[in-house]
Design an enzyme around this catalytic site. Structure first.
Site, PDB file in Angstrom:
ATOM      1  N   GLU A  65       0.811  -1.220   0.000  1.00 28.78           N
ATOM      2  CA  GLU A  65       0.000   0.000   0.000  1.00 28.78           C
ATOM      3  C   GLU A  65       0.845   1.271   0.000  1.00 28.78           C
ATOM      4  O   GLU A  65       0.420   2.307  -0.504  1.00 28.78           O
ATOM      5  CB  GLU A  65      -0.960   0.011   1.192  1.00 28.78           C
ATOM      6  CG  GLU A  65      -2.130  -0.959   1.058  1.00 28.78           C
ATOM      7  CD  GLU A  65      -1.818  -2.353   1.574  1.00 28.78           C
ATOM      8  OE1 GLU A  65      -0.632  -2.638   1.878  1.00 28.78           O
ATOM      9  OE2 GLU A  65      -2.742  -3.177   1.678  1.00 28.78           O
ATOM     10  N   PHE A 127     -11.451  -7.606  13.513  1.00 28.09           N
ATOM     11  CA  PHE A 127     -10.371  -8.057  12.633  1.00 28.09           C
ATOM     12  C   PHE A 127     -10.072  -6.978  11.596  1.00 28.09           C
ATOM     13  O   PHE A 127     -10.983  -6.448  10.966  1.00 28.09           O
ATOM     14  CB  PHE A 127     -10.774  -9.366  11.938  1.00 28.09           C
ATOM     15  CG  PHE A 127      -9.745  -9.840  10.958  1.00 28.09           C
ATOM     16  CD1 PHE A 127      -8.476 -10.216  11.390  1.00 28.09           C
ATOM     17  CD2 PHE A 127     -10.019  -9.877   9.600  1.00 28.09           C
ATOM     18  CE1 PHE A 127      -7.515 -10.637  10.491  1.00 28.09           C
ATOM     19  CE2 PHE A 127      -9.059 -10.299   8.689  1.00 28.09           C
ATOM     20  CZ  PHE A 127      -7.802 -10.684   9.131  1.00 28.09           C
ATOM     21  N   GLN A 128      -8.803  -6.695  11.438  1.00 26.27           N
ATOM     22  CA  GLN A 128      -8.319  -5.653  10.515  1.00 26.27           C
ATOM     23  C   GLN A 128      -8.967  -4.289  10.787  1.00 26.27           C
ATOM     24  O   GLN A 128      -9.210  -3.515   9.871  1.00 26.27           O
ATOM     25  CB  GLN A 128      -8.524  -6.082   9.054  1.00 26.27           C
ATOM     26  CG  GLN A 128      -7.620  -7.238   8.678  1.00 26.27           C
ATOM     27  CD  GLN A 128      -7.426  -7.433   7.193  1.00 26.27           C
ATOM     28  OE1 GLN A 128      -8.301  -7.127   6.397  1.00 26.27           O
ATOM     29  NE2 GLN A 128      -6.273  -7.951   6.817  1.00 26.27           N
ATOM     30  N   LYS A 177     -17.581  -0.853   5.772  1.00 24.36           N
ATOM     31  CA  LYS A 177     -18.076  -1.791   4.767  1.00 24.36           C
ATOM     32  C   LYS A 177     -19.602  -1.729   4.626  1.00 24.36           C
ATOM     33  O   LYS A 177     -20.135  -1.819   3.524  1.00 24.36           O
ATOM     34  CB  LYS A 177     -17.638  -3.215   5.133  1.00 24.36           C
ATOM     35  CG  LYS A 177     -17.846  -4.207   4.015  1.00 24.36           C
ATOM     36  CD  LYS A 177     -17.185  -5.539   4.335  1.00 24.36           C
ATOM     37  CE  LYS A 177     -17.346  -6.501   3.154  1.00 24.36           C
ATOM     38  NZ  LYS A 177     -16.718  -7.800   3.431  1.00 24.36           N
ATOM     39  N   MET A 499      24.463   8.186   2.136  1.00 30.89           N
ATOM     40  CA  MET A 499      24.371   9.418   2.916  1.00 30.89           C
ATOM     41  C   MET A 499      24.620   9.123   4.404  1.00 30.89           C
ATOM     42  O   MET A 499      25.235   9.926   5.104  1.00 30.89           O
ATOM     43  CB  MET A 499      23.001  10.078   2.716  1.00 30.89           C
ATOM     44  CG  MET A 499      22.952  11.528   3.148  1.00 30.89           C
ATOM     45  SD  MET A 499      24.169  12.554   2.313  1.00 30.89           S
ATOM     46  CE  MET A 499      23.220  13.230   0.958  1.00 30.89           C
TER      47      MET A 499
END
Lengths: 602, 217
Positions: A65, A127-128, A177, A499
């Protein structure tokens, strides 16, 4: 709520009902979204189902993502449109956080749709589930949680308005949802005059004319003027860059730019001093230090630019043009603030300069330009390519020479290669240079290149990368292959987090703690495993042929450029020092350059 | 100080005539006459290293998370909050008012205001300390326990401060004291040797003097 029940409640038969997910896509279509970068998951399945049923919006399946957000950033920055992201709840949203923060720091307009657990489960550690609105509150320009399906379309239109208006930025819309699965009515986006009628958010774009007048009068009286421009000019659109060029031509003042602003004024322009800041040019930084009138257009006096604030441009009067009032007087106190959109301000400045028949003090300006030319004589970016080892600067310079005649977009990761790219790749146009400036996100370049290539299928898109950075989002090679995006990954491979190694050398007695990239993959084989073309070059004599071959391949290519491990990025303003204390190379006593307070700075 | 406030409070309702506020309304822009244009703040003022206490009032959409947005921004940027009050003030338009008492240099205060101003659900930001005269009040409930002389003395001081006794037992009082922050501070200070148990304060509610409302210039 069942469709019929809702219809009955409203008592109308004319209002058509749609499932929430369809409403979302309708709103995206109306907002002109062509591409969505995303990754499916449980909470967004209804939206993916609707995506499946339509053809007007393309979906690019990323592999992480974070990559989706960076890709949308690449898309947004190279087109000037709002980028669009779709991710699922919980880990989908938390993975997007780095990208959102990156977009916030660099003022990139994005709308990120995140799935959420059904409203009745919110707060239950489902969940999630993650508190996406809570987590993203400080890393977005604004965010929404939609609880009512009938608000869906309106909120999405508003999200796009907020993302693109004023100082652009990322906006999250969290979509439970059940809301996506409920039936509701569609609202069209406000049009015409109503477009500007958001009840609270109405950023000012037209400047106060007395502020512009004061600024232009100060400019006209300047003896040692300097334009210092930034990403705001790019964000304002191509018109702002054109106006900036005209104003520079009109006044004859020299100009430097931040990392984010490269391309607004062409690198081939005769008043161009190169980039300023920590790894900016000697002439740009000394001009900043020595100028008497500084005209900041769309930059924000970032700490990479100013060095030690106590000694920052001590003798100048400062004009600051910014669309965001909170950028003014934040780090540096300015004499004349001008709040407005860069294009609008530049237009007024030009009109006023002409109307008042202002002219620069030619004698003073000549002396100033002569002084600058003398600084330029130091040739601060000088390096020597000899022997059998490729210098990283050489690789980038050759890349520039062999691609400058094409439509080329350059993205970068973060580190030494990024600074060399900024120093040695010369940008003539805005929106062709994409780098993570504010947040400094390693792993930005490859997904950003994917986003650029989606928007510009026929252009050459090169991610100038480091071997450490590229490993952070290497999985996006798979995305490039899936969508036949011929992005080129040009790895400046010195086997160090360069760096980090440079700072350890300069600040920590060359104790290279964990900065050596052990167990690096074979990038050629890795490229092939992903279905890309892998190349490697070790001999400077083969540099040109390798680049030419890379360009000629119409598939994604990973080019592993094996370079000098010891090369450092100069010039450099050591942390805690002023512009006029920059160091030009290792020959000077760099180890002693950073002392005291500077050690504690980043 | 406390007395002055108390008398001012007494006067306001006694003279509700339109004249006095109107005069003040004219005065307010004069105070800003050094502003050549929007956003212009004299450099000397910004360079002043002294800290000042300001009360900043916001009108915000009364929506979920708006307070978190305001507090999160202030905390995340390291600004100081001395007190913060929030309540719905317009049910029809779904507006809440947030009053923030904060302190900092002029530069910091300007930053606080600018940062608040760019939050999307914020309608208006007003600096009630800078943008003309204003009144500010705070309410505190002060519990004092004691017997004998101390109890009598607490009651006597309460009277001087025009504090109301809202609860009493044989060994304690709860005073309700209203005034500006200094007055409430002074009262609490005096209660310390007299058996102060605990304090519950509302934080500052403030409003500009004169006829103009916060969302109209």
């Amino acid at each position: 709520m069942a469709a019929e029940a809702l219809k009955a409640e409203r008592g109308t038969e004319t209002e058509e009902l749609f499932v929430g997910a369809r409403l979302i896509l309708k709103a995206l279509e109306e907002q002109g979204v062509e591409v969505v970068f995303g990754y499916p998951g449980g909470a967004v399945l209804p939206i993916y189902d609707e995506l499946f049923k339509q053809n007007s919006i393309r979906h690019v399946l990323v592999r992480h993502e974070q990559g989706a957000v960076h890709a949308a950033e690449g898309y947004a920055r190279s087109t000037g449109k709002v980028g669009c992201v779709l991710v699922t709840s919980g880990p989908g949203a938390t993975n997007a956080v780095t990208g959102l923060t990156d977009a916030l720091m660099d003022s990139i307009p994005l709308v990120c749709l995140t799935g959420q657990v059904p409203t009745h489960l919110i707060g239950n550690d489902a969940f999630q589930e993650a508190d996406t609105v809570g987590i993203t509150r400080p890393c977005t320009k604004h965010n929404y949680l939609v609880r009512d399906v009938n608000q869906l379309a309106k909120v999405i239109h508003e999200a796009f308005y907020v993302a693109r208006s004023g100082r652009p930025g990322p906006v999250v819309v969290d979509l439970p949802k059940d809301v996506c699965m409920a039936m509701g009515t569609y609202t069209t986006a406000p049009r015409g005059i109503n477009r500007q009628q958001h009840k609270t958010y109405r950023p000012k774009t037209k400047p106060d004319s007395s502020a512009v007048a004061a600024a232009v009068a100060l400019m006209a009286g300047a003896k040692r003027p300097l334009f210092y421009t930034g990403g705001g000019v790019i964000n304002s659109g191509p018109k702002a860059s054109a106006l900036l060029r005209e104003l520079v031509r009109l006044t004859g003042f020299p100009i430097t730019s931040t990392l984010m602003g490269l391309g607004a004024y062409p690198a081939s322009g005769d008043k161009w001093l190169g980039m300023l800041g920590m790894h900016g040019t000697y002439e740009a930084n000394l001009a900043m230090h020595g100028c008497d009138v500084m005209i900041n257009i769309g930059a924000r006096f970032d700490d990479r630019i100013t060095g030690n604030l106590k000694f920052f441009s001590p003798d100048s009067k400062k004009i600051h043009v910014d669309i965001d009032a909170s950028s003014i007087n934040k780090n540096v106190i300015v004499d004349i603030p001008v709040i407005g959109d860069c294009a609008a301000v530049l237009e007024e400045m030009i009109a006023l300069w002409k109307a008042k028949r202002y002219e620069a003090d030619q004698k003073a300006l000549k002396a100033w330009l002569r002084q600058i030319a003398q600084w330029q004589g130091r040739d601060c970016l000088h390096y020597e390519q000899h022997g059998k080892i490729i210098k990283p600067q050489y690789a980038i310079q050759r890349l520039y020479e062999l691609t400058k005649k094409r439509e080329t977009y350059i993205t970068t990761e973060v580190g030494q290669h990024q600074m060399w790219a900024a120093q040695f790749y010369r940008f003539e146009q805005p929106n062709h240079w994409l780098t993570s400036g504010g947040l400094g996100t390693m792993g930005y370049g490859l997904p950003a290149a994917v986003g650029v290539q989606m928007a510009h299928p026929d252009a050459l898109v090169v991610d100038i990368a480091g071997e450490a950075s590229i490993m952070m989002n290497i999985q996006e090679l798979s995305t490039a292959v899936q969508y036949r995006l011929p992005v080129k990954v040009f790895i400046i491979n010195n086997q160090y987090m360069g760096m980090v190694r440079q700072w350890q050398e300069l600040l920590h007695g060359s104790r290279y703690s964990e900065s050596y990239s052990e167990a690096l993959p074979d990038f050629v084989k890795l490229a092939e495993a992903f279905g890309c073309v892998g190349m490697r070059v070790q001999d400077p004599a083969e540099m040109d042929d390798t680049i030419k071959e890379m360009i000629s391949i119409k598939r994604p290519v990973v080019c592993d450029v094996v370079v000098d491990q010891k090369e450092n990025c100069f010039p450099m303003i050591p942390s805690g020092k002023a512009h006029n204390e920059m160091i030009l190379g290792t020959s000077e006593k760099t180890g002693k350059a950073i002392t005291g307070e500077g050690l504690a700075l980043v | 100080m406390a007395k002055k406030t108390a008398s001012a409070r007494g006067k306001t309702p006694a003279k509700p005539g339109a004249k006095a506020p109107a005069k003040r309304a004219v005065k307010a822009p004069e105070a800003q006459s050094s502003n050549l244009y929007e956003g212009m703040i004299p450099v000397a003022r910004l360079k002043d290293k002294d800290t000042y206490r300001h009360v900043v009032s916001l009108l915000v959409d009364n929506e979920a998370g708006v307070l978190a947005r305001v507090i999160g921004m202030i905390a995340g940027r390291g600004y100081n909050i001395e007190s913060l009050t929030v309540a719905e003030v317009d049910r029809e338009r779904q507006l809440s008012r947030i009053n923030i008492a904060t302190s900092g240099t002029h530069q910091i205060i300007e930053q606080v205001k600018a940062q608040l101003g760019r939050l999307v659900p914020v309608h208006v930001v007003r600096d009630l300390t800078d943008d003309g005269p204003s009144v500010a009040r705070e309410l505190a409930l002060v519990k004092v326990a004691g017997v004998g002389d101390k109890r009598v003395e607490a009651l006597r001081i309460g009277d001087i401060f025009r504090a109301n006794v809202v609860d009493s037992s044989t060994q304690s009082f709860v005073f309700e004291v209203v005034g500006n922050t200094d007055k409430v501070d002074a009262f609490i200070e005096l209660m310390k040797p007299l058996g102060l148990v605990e304090v519950s304060r509302t934080g500052v509610a403030a409003i500009a003097r004169g006829a103009a409302g916060i969302d109209k210039k």
